[in-house]
Scaffold this motif. Sequence first.
Motif, PDB file in Angstrom:
ATOM      1  N   SER A 148       0.658  -1.159  -0.025  1.00 25.98           N
ATOM      2  CA  SER A 148      -0.029   0.079  -0.090  1.00 25.98           C
ATOM      3  C   SER A 148       1.044   1.357  -0.055  1.00 25.98           C
ATOM      4  CB  SER A 148      -0.838   0.040   1.235  1.00 25.98           C
ATOM      5  OG  SER A 148      -1.555  -1.051   1.312  1.00 25.98           O
ATOM      6  N   ASN A 149       2.088   1.174  -0.792  1.00 26.92           N
ATOM      7  CA  ASN A 149       2.721   2.413  -0.499  1.00 26.92           C
ATOM      8  C   ASN A 149       2.972   3.028  -1.923  1.00 26.92           C
ATOM      9  OD1 ASN A 149       3.632   2.369   2.204  1.00 26.92           O
ATOM     10  ND2 ASN A 149       4.671   0.373   1.579  1.00 26.92           N
ATOM     11  N   GLY A 150       1.812   2.705  -2.686  1.00 27.09           N
ATOM     12  CA  GLY A 150       1.846   3.410  -4.030  1.00 27.09           C
ATOM     13  C   GLY A 150       1.004   4.692  -3.825  1.00 27.09           C
ATOM     14  N   PRO A 151       0.677   5.594  -5.006  1.00 26.58           N
ATOM     15  CA  PRO A 151       0.118   6.992  -4.729  1.00 26.58           C
ATOM     16  C   PRO A 151      -1.302   6.976  -4.304  1.00 26.58           C
ATOM     17  CG  PRO A 151       0.458   5.973  -7.203  1.00 26.58           C
ATOM     18  CD  PRO A 151       1.143   5.039  -6.356  1.00 26.58           C
ATOM     19  N   THR A 152      -2.194   5.851  -3.930  1.00 30.05           N
ATOM     20  CA  THR A 152      -3.320   6.170  -3.223  1.00 30.05           C
ATOM     21  C   THR A 152      -3.396   5.368  -2.160  1.00 30.05           C
ATOM     22  OG1 THR A 152      -4.537   4.211  -4.421  1.00 30.05           O
ATOM     23  CG2 THR A 152      -4.325   6.477  -5.744  1.00 30.05           C
ATOM     24  N   LEU A 153      -2.095   4.865  -1.805  1.00 33.13           N
ATOM     25  CA  LEU A 153      -2.148   4.093  -0.336  1.00 33.13           C
ATOM     26  C   LEU A 153      -2.894   2.992  -0.086  1.00 33.13           C
ATOM     27  CD1 LEU A 153      -2.240   7.317   1.958  1.00 33.13           C
ATOM     28  CD2 LEU A 153      -0.538   6.513   0.302  1.00 33.13           C
ATOM     29  N   GLY A 162     -11.472   3.892  -7.872  1.00 30.45           N
ATOM     30  CA  GLY A 162     -11.516   5.234  -8.641  1.00 30.45           C
ATOM     31  C   GLY A 162     -10.319   5.937  -8.448  1.00 30.45           C
ATOM     32  N   SER A 163      -9.700   6.204  -7.305  1.00 20.71           N
ATOM     33  CA  SER A 163      -8.624   6.890  -7.198  1.00 20.71           C
ATOM     34  C   SER A 163      -7.400   6.206  -7.819  1.00 20.71           C
ATOM     35  CB  SER A 163      -8.469   7.316  -5.659  1.00 20.71           C
ATOM     36  OG  SER A 163      -8.357   6.151  -4.811  1.00 20.71           O
ATOM     37  N   ALA A 188      -3.430   5.950 -12.021  1.00 15.23           N
ATOM     38  CA  ALA A 188      -2.647   5.366 -12.883  1.00 15.23           C
ATOM     39  C   ALA A 188      -2.827   5.972 -14.429  1.00 15.23           C
ATOM     40  CB  ALA A 188      -3.197   3.937 -13.058  1.00 15.23           C
ATOM     41  N   MET A 189      -3.899   6.568 -14.500  1.00 19.11           N
ATOM     42  CA  MET A 189      -4.207   7.020 -16.078  1.00 19.11           C
ATOM     43  C   MET A 189      -3.980   8.541 -16.350  1.00 19.11           C
ATOM     44  SD  MET A 189      -5.372   4.209 -17.460  1.00 19.11           S
ATOM     45  CE  MET A 189      -5.666   2.566 -16.934  1.00 19.11           C
ATOM     46  N   ARG A 190      -3.572   9.204 -15.152  1.00 20.09           N
ATOM     47  CA  ARG A 190      -3.458  10.641 -15.363  1.00 20.09           C
ATOM     48  C   ARG A 190      -2.410  11.120 -16.256  1.00 20.09           C
ATOM     49  NH1 ARG A 190      -0.801  12.863  -9.714  1.00 20.09           N
ATOM     50  NH2 ARG A 190      -1.045  14.796 -10.821  1.00 20.09           N
ATOM     51  N   GLY A 191      -2.497  11.686 -17.368  1.00 21.10           N
ATOM     52  CA  GLY A 191      -1.677  12.122 -18.077  1.00 21.10           C
ATOM     53  C   GLY A 191      -1.215  11.423 -19.114  1.00 21.10           C
ATOM     54  N   LYS A 192      -1.738  10.210 -19.270  1.00 22.52           N
ATOM     55  CA  LYS A 192      -1.420   9.020 -20.089  1.00 22.52           C
ATOM     56  C   LYS A 192      -1.850   9.555 -21.473  1.00 22.52           C
ATOM     57  CE  LYS A 192       0.582   5.767 -17.551  1.00 22.52           C
ATOM     58  NZ  LYS A 192       0.905   6.706 -16.341  1.00 22.52           N
ATOM     59  N   ALA A 193      -1.260   9.061 -22.783  1.00 22.00           N
ATOM     60  CA  ALA A 193      -1.675   9.410 -24.047  1.00 22.00           C
ATOM     61  C   ALA A 193      -3.117   8.432 -24.448  1.00 22.00           C
ATOM     62  CB  ALA A 193      -0.819   9.579 -25.024  1.00 22.00           C
ATOM     63  N   GLY A 194      -3.964   8.851 -24.937  1.00 26.15           N
ATOM     64  CA  GLY A 194      -5.014   8.182 -25.508  1.00 26.15           C
ATOM     65  C   GLY A 194      -6.076   7.756 -24.477  1.00 26.15           C
ATOM     66  N   VAL A 195      -6.001   8.210 -23.533  1.00 20.82           N
ATOM     67  CA  VAL A 195      -7.183   7.702 -22.346  1.00 20.82           C
ATOM     68  C   VAL A 195      -7.606   8.735 -21.474  1.00 20.82           C
ATOM     69  CG1 VAL A 195      -7.207   6.202 -20.308  1.00 20.82           C
ATOM     70  CG2 VAL A 195      -5.253   5.915 -21.708  1.00 20.82           C
ATOM     71  N   MET A 254     -17.864   9.809   0.155  1.00 23.04           N
ATOM     72  CA  MET A 254     -16.490   9.213   0.459  1.00 23.04           C
ATOM     73  C   MET A 254     -15.718  10.136   1.803  1.00 23.04           C
ATOM     74  SD  MET A 254     -14.779   8.376  -3.279  1.00 23.04           S
ATOM     75  CE  MET A 254     -14.838  10.285  -3.855  1.00 23.04           C
ATOM     76  N   SER A 255     -14.788   9.481   2.214  1.00 20.87           N
ATOM     77  CA  SER A 255     -14.066  10.526   3.443  1.00 20.87           C
ATOM     78  C   SER A 255     -13.373  11.497   2.847  1.00 20.87           C
ATOM     79  CB  SER A 255     -13.229   9.540   3.959  1.00 20.87           C
ATOM     80  OG  SER A 255     -11.794   9.073   3.150  1.00 20.87           O
ATOM     81  N   PRO A 256     -13.399  12.613   3.537  1.00 23.60           N
ATOM     82  CA  PRO A 256     -12.771  13.737   3.084  1.00 23.60           C
ATOM     83  C   PRO A 256     -11.456  13.483   2.445  1.00 23.60           C
ATOM     84  CG  PRO A 256     -13.667  14.074   5.248  1.00 23.60           C
ATOM     85  CD  PRO A 256     -13.746  12.610   5.161  1.00 23.60           C
ATOM     86  N   PHE A 257     -10.700  12.539   2.851  1.00 22.37           N
ATOM     87  CA  PHE A 257      -9.388  12.261   2.422  1.00 22.37           C
ATOM     88  C   PHE A 257      -9.522  11.723   1.004  1.00 22.37           C
ATOM     89  CE2 PHE A 257      -5.593   9.264   1.802  1.00 22.37           C
ATOM     90  CZ  PHE A 257      -4.561  10.122   1.873  1.00 22.37           C
ATOM     91  N   GLN A 258     -10.417  10.723   1.060  1.00 19.55           N
ATOM     92  CA  GLN A 258     -10.647   9.973  -0.568  1.00 19.55           C
ATOM     93  C   GLN A 258     -10.958  10.896  -1.595  1.00 19.55           C
ATOM     94  OE1 GLN A 258     -13.270   6.797   0.909  1.00 19.55           O
ATOM     95  NE2 GLN A 258     -11.862   5.179   0.248  1.00 19.55           N
ATOM     96  N   GLN A 259     -12.101  12.104  -1.122  1.00 22.47           N
ATOM     97  CA  GLN A 259     -12.581  12.819  -2.101  1.00 22.47           C
ATOM     98  C   GLN A 259     -11.042  13.805  -2.460  1.00 22.47           C
ATOM     99  OE1 GLN A 259     -15.952  15.256  -0.724  1.00 22.47           O
ATOM    100  NE2 GLN A 259     -16.593  13.637   0.523  1.00 22.47           N
ATOM    101  N   ALA A 260     -10.576  14.138  -1.523  1.00 22.29           N
ATOM    102  CA  ALA A 260      -9.530  15.238  -1.602  1.00 22.29           C
ATOM    103  C   ALA A 260      -8.442  14.537  -2.797  1.00 22.29           C
ATOM    104  CB  ALA A 260      -8.720  15.576  -0.458  1.00 22.29           C
ATOM    105  N   GLN A 261      -7.910  13.207  -2.426  1.00 19.09           N
ATOM    106  CA  GLN A 261      -7.075  12.572  -3.399  1.00 19.09           C
ATOM    107  C   GLN A 261      -7.562  12.516  -4.930  1.00 19.09           C
ATOM    108  OE1 GLN A 261      -6.957   8.370  -1.816  1.00 19.09           O
ATOM    109  NE2 GLN A 261      -4.500   8.462  -1.881  1.00 19.09           N
TER     110      GLN A 261
END
Length: 463
Positions: free
Chosen positions: A105-110, A146-147, A152-159, A170-177
């Motif tokens: 769980s140490n990736g960008p969305t924990l 969703g997060s 994973a898809m942010r900034g990817k070409a074609g998607v 959703m929790s405030p943290f999840q919404q903020a993410q």
Amino acid sequence: MRYISTRGDKTERRFCEILLEGLAPDGGLYLPVAYPQVSDATLTKWRNLSYAELAFEILSLYIDDIPAEDLRAITQRTYTEAVFGTAAITPLKQLEPGLALEALSNGPTLAFKDMAMQLLGQLFEYELGRRGETLNILGATSGDTGSAAEYAMRGKAGVNVFMLSPLGRMSPFQQAQMFSLQDKNIHNIAVEGVFDDCQDIVKAVSNDLAFKRQHKIGTVNSINWARLLAQVVYYFAGYLQATKSNSDKVSFCVPSGNFGNVCAGHVARQMGLPIAKLVVATNENDVLDEFFRTGSYRPRGSAETHETSSPSMDISKASNFERFVFDLLGRDGARVKALFGAGGFALTAEEHAAIARFGFSSGRSTHADRLATIKLCHQRYGQLIDTHTADGLKVALEQREPGVTMLVLETALPAKFAATIREALDIEPPRPAGLENIEALPKRVTEMKADAQAVKQFIVDHV
Ligand SMILES: *Cc1c(COP(=O)(O)O)cnc(C)c1O
């Protein structure tokens, strides 16, 4: 490697044909025609590999329509210390001799969904680029999926990503993410309603086949074979870290909802990884625990689905479970089709007895268990765990066997579920660096009524 459906359609497809697809045309799920076998000598050789190299070796057993050098570059780009926080990518955290957490769980969305979704982002960009196509991913989320998809898809070409979530739920943290992402290809839609309303809209849009084709609508849900395959790698990585020799056995305890995570463990075991037991841990939504104990599968309606403090396991129907049943029943597609077509079913006594041969067992955990296990883990081992991992540890402690190392998969960080940590320990879980003030960032989200037509119009206006 070729892929077939679990419901009897024997048409063989290649990896890149099924990469961007969900269900097989007959309504089944894709599985490889056979599981590649990993020999003792190969497993020994893999002991010296980095996580990205190990991922390349395992993926290449299943993917023969991407050139090796491209696949190697994809795994090297995906599994980096910069994205996953450590060189080991999924390090073990020792609790006591013979018991450890495997940190996923140490990736960008924990949460562990990053392990597969980050690879999917790279594979989608690669394959769409090769075909000269674009894809508009439409999904519904109550939090983690969703997060993980958006990061994973942010900034990817074609998607492009269009992600529906229930407004204010959703929790405030999840919404903020999610809502703090400013990438032009990421679209957050907060729907006035609950998660089921979001899912109904996704279904309605996907069932409009003309719209789906014209606007190239796709999904990234947990039945996607590439996601499952990516998860097979960390069972090998966990085993190799926990053992010195291939004669050592390891059991895994897996906090489960849709059966995606533990199904990857089943695949690893079928490939010959010396796994003693695969322990399925559920929360109060115990459809799977009931199945493994009794052999009867009774998917529940949403009215019977409890809202719990391990919300990512609050499911009534385990969407990946059909893959295991296909193997359990000797790959009899006609029987699988009959069983799953009917909704619930009960195995014969003989079929139920076969479960043990596949190494499966199960257990269940409640809110009170989660609180007690979070406390115990903190006091006895000095480790703070999240609510889902607590479900896993609770069941793992009940099912350990002498002489067999038990690895509990850590599926999220406690920072994501702070309210229950406060309830258990009256402390604030620490946040990884850079996320301290995430709730204060500007938000990019569109609010909408629960109306499929409005969502379709939004997609048309934003592609
Ligand atoms: C998705 C998720 C699970 C459940 O995993 P499945 O693959 O659906 O069984 C468990 N814990 C967390 C934190 C999750 O996000």
